[in-house]
Design a protein around this motif. Structure first.
Motif, PDB file in Angstrom:
ATOM      1  N   GLN A  23     -12.395  27.589 -12.777  1.00  0.00           N
ATOM      2  CA  GLN A  23     -11.000  27.977 -12.490  1.00  0.00           C
ATOM      3  C   GLN A  23     -10.841  27.635 -10.808  1.00  0.00           C
ATOM      4  N   GLU A  24      -9.986  26.938 -10.594  1.00  0.00           N
ATOM      5  CA  GLU A  24      -9.842  26.232  -9.058  1.00  0.00           C
ATOM      6  C   GLU A  24      -9.389  27.409  -8.216  1.00  0.00           C
ATOM      7  N   THR A  25     -10.194  27.218  -7.034  1.00  0.00           N
ATOM      8  CA  THR A  25     -10.226  28.179  -5.893  1.00  0.00           C
ATOM      9  C   THR A  25      -9.654  27.475  -4.570  1.00  0.00           C
ATOM     10  N   LYS A  26      -9.394  26.211  -4.625  1.00  0.00           N
ATOM     11  CA  LYS A  26      -8.961  25.481  -3.411  1.00  0.00           C
ATOM     12  C   LYS A  26      -7.591  24.955  -3.456  1.00  0.00           C
ATOM     13  N   HIS A  27      -7.094  24.545  -2.448  1.00  0.00           N
ATOM     14  CA  HIS A  27      -5.970  24.088  -2.104  1.00  0.00           C
ATOM     15  C   HIS A  27      -6.013  22.737  -2.523  1.00  0.00           C
ATOM     16  N   THR A  28      -4.848  22.250  -3.687  1.00  0.00           N
ATOM     17  CA  THR A  28      -4.846  20.964  -3.817  1.00  0.00           C
ATOM     18  C   THR A  28      -3.916  20.066  -3.373  1.00  0.00           C
ATOM     19  N   PHE A  29      -4.072  18.946  -2.901  1.00  0.00           N
ATOM     20  CA  PHE A  29      -3.096  17.879  -2.345  1.00  0.00           C
ATOM     21  C   PHE A  29      -3.231  16.723  -3.520  1.00  0.00           C
ATOM     22  N   GLY A  30      -2.092  16.035  -3.884  1.00  0.00           N
ATOM     23  CA  GLY A  30      -2.248  15.120  -4.884  1.00  0.00           C
ATOM     24  C   GLY A  30      -1.161  13.761  -4.262  1.00  0.00           C
ATOM     25  N   LEU A  31      -1.323  12.658  -5.058  1.00  0.00           N
ATOM     26  CA  LEU A  31      -0.579  11.603  -4.837  1.00  0.00           C
ATOM     27  C   LEU A  31      -0.036  11.293  -6.218  1.00  0.00           C
ATOM     28  N   HIS A  32       1.440  11.208  -6.145  1.00  0.00           N
ATOM     29  CA  HIS A  32       1.970  10.783  -7.446  1.00  0.00           C
ATOM     30  C   HIS A  32       1.872   9.020  -7.024  1.00  0.00           C
ATOM     31  N   LEU A  33       1.683   8.350  -8.285  1.00  0.00           N
ATOM     32  CA  LEU A  33       1.263   6.832  -8.116  1.00  0.00           C
ATOM     33  C   LEU A  33       2.202   5.987  -8.932  1.00  0.00           C
ATOM     34  N   VAL A  34       1.917   5.971 -10.242  1.00  0.00           N
ATOM     35  CA  VAL A  34       2.714   5.066 -11.245  1.00  0.00           C
ATOM     36  C   VAL A  34       2.976   5.727 -12.310  1.00  0.00           C
ATOM     37  N   SER A  35       3.669   5.123 -13.264  1.00  0.00           N
ATOM     38  CA  SER A  35       4.077   5.571 -14.456  1.00  0.00           C
ATOM     39  C   SER A  35       4.083   4.347 -15.566  1.00  0.00           C
ATOM     40  N   TYR A  36       4.026   4.765 -16.828  1.00  0.00           N
ATOM     41  CA  TYR A  36       4.017   3.790 -17.758  1.00  0.00           C
ATOM     42  C   TYR A  36       5.110   4.234 -18.773  1.00  0.00           C
ATOM     43  N   HIS A  37       6.302   3.634 -18.998  1.00  0.00           N
ATOM     44  CA  HIS A  37       7.501   4.127 -20.087  1.00  0.00           C
ATOM     45  C   HIS A  37       7.469   3.219 -21.521  1.00  0.00           C
ATOM     46  N   GLU A  38       7.367   4.028 -22.437  1.00  0.00           N
ATOM     47  CA  GLU A  38       7.281   3.541 -23.939  1.00  0.00           C
ATOM     48  C   GLU A  38       8.440   3.853 -24.578  1.00  0.00           C
ATOM     49  N   PRO A  39       9.536   3.458 -25.077  1.00  0.00           N
ATOM     50  CA  PRO A  39       9.885   1.740 -24.793  1.00  0.00           C
ATOM     51  C   PRO A  39      10.376   1.754 -23.373  1.00  0.00           C
ATOM     52  N   ASP A  40      10.066   0.729 -22.565  1.00  0.00           N
ATOM     53  CA  ASP A  40      10.303   0.470 -21.456  1.00  0.00           C
ATOM     54  C   ASP A  40      12.030   0.066 -21.306  1.00  0.00           C
ATOM     55  N   LYS A  41      12.741   0.724 -20.716  1.00  0.00           N
ATOM     56  CA  LYS A  41      14.272   0.286 -20.638  1.00  0.00           C
ATOM     57  C   LYS A  41      14.731  -0.010 -19.370  1.00  0.00           C
ATOM     58  N   THR A  42      13.701  -0.689 -18.339  1.00  0.00           N
ATOM     59  CA  THR A  42      13.925  -0.975 -17.132  1.00  0.00           C
ATOM     60  C   THR A  42      13.686   0.193 -16.120  1.00  0.00           C
ATOM     61  N   TYR A  43      12.950   1.198 -16.590  1.00  0.00           N
ATOM     62  CA  TYR A  43      12.734   2.395 -15.764  1.00  0.00           C
ATOM     63  C   TYR A  43      11.963   1.858 -14.380  1.00  0.00           C
ATOM     64  N   ASN A  44      12.031   2.753 -13.385  1.00  0.00           N
ATOM     65  CA  ASN A  44      11.084   2.514 -12.285  1.00  0.00           C
ATOM     66  C   ASN A  44       9.512   2.909 -12.777  1.00  0.00           C
ATOM     67  N   ASN A  45       8.774   2.128 -12.513  1.00  0.00           N
ATOM     68  CA  ASN A  45       7.342   2.522 -12.891  1.00  0.00           C
ATOM     69  C   ASN A  45       6.557   2.874 -11.567  1.00  0.00           C
ATOM     70  N   THR A  46       6.963   2.584 -10.505  1.00  0.00           N
ATOM     71  CA  THR A  46       6.441   2.767  -9.206  1.00  0.00           C
ATOM     72  C   THR A  46       6.986   3.988  -8.517  1.00  0.00           C
ATOM     73  N   ASN A  47       6.247   5.142  -8.729  1.00  0.00           N
ATOM     74  CA  ASN A  47       6.702   6.351  -8.193  1.00  0.00           C
ATOM     75  C   ASN A  47       5.777   7.178  -7.205  1.00  0.00           C
ATOM     76  N   PRO A  48       5.861   6.651  -6.141  1.00  0.00           N
ATOM     77  CA  PRO A  48       5.314   7.251  -4.893  1.00  0.00           C
ATOM     78  C   PRO A  48       5.707   8.732  -4.625  1.00  0.00           C
ATOM     79  N   GLY A  49       4.906   9.346  -4.321  1.00  0.00           N
ATOM     80  CA  GLY A  49       5.138  10.832  -3.832  1.00  0.00           C
ATOM     81  C   GLY A  49       3.949  11.542  -3.566  1.00  0.00           C
ATOM     82  N   ALA A  50       4.126  13.077  -3.164  1.00  0.00           N
ATOM     83  CA  ALA A  50       3.023  13.855  -2.873  1.00  0.00           C
ATOM     84  C   ALA A  50       3.084  15.432  -3.294  1.00  0.00           C
TER      85      ALA A  50
END
Length: 138
Positions: A23-50
């Motif tokens: 079980q996690e007992t620490k603070h976690t920091f994360g980065l959102h990076l990229v996505s893959y959509h199926e079927p792709d309907k011209t969605y944005n696949n670059t999803n930077p965030g934190a």
């Protein structure tokens, strides 16, 4: 062609091959990076965030979403070994705030960095694609 059943088998194989994490007992920091959509309907696949996850499970973050808008979310993450389920309220889509339910799996930790893959299933009239999303946690 993308197949949800194949994804489920892949996730099960990854779980069987990985050691159960404590079980996690620490603070976690994360980065959102990229996505893959199926079927792709011209969605944005670059999803930077934190995001940040408190040891008690409270989670908050932001990212550039698939419809090219900024999203902010606040919620809670349940941990089950290498699997997480995050529930939250998220902005930036069709409604002002809508519910978010995202299961994900950890792919192991190397040098303090943990890649994590999330799966967001297609929901007719709301989400036009199945989505795989890559994150990195520290």
């Amino acid at each position: 062609m993308f197949c949800p059943a194949r994804l489920a088998l892949l996730l099960a194989a990854l779980a069987a091959a990985s050691c159960a994490q404590a079980q996690e007992t620490k603070h976690t920091f994360g980065l959102h990076l990229v996505s893959y959509h199926e079927p792709d309907k011209t969605y944005n696949n670059t999803n930077p965030g934190a995001y940040y996850r408190h040891p008690d499970g409270w989670t908050a973050g932001f990212y550039r979403n698939s419809v090219r808008r900024d999203s902010i979310y606040i919620g809670y993450t349940w941990k089950y070994g290498i699997f997480d389920i995050t529930t939250a309220g998220v902005s930036g889509y069709f409604d002002k705030v809508q519910p978010l339910l995202v299961p994900s799996v950890s792919l192991g930790t190397w040098y303090g960095v943990t890649p994590r893959i999330a799966y967001i299933p297609r929901v007719e009239k709301k989400i036009g694609s199945h989505v795989l999303h890559l994150m990195l946690e520290f």
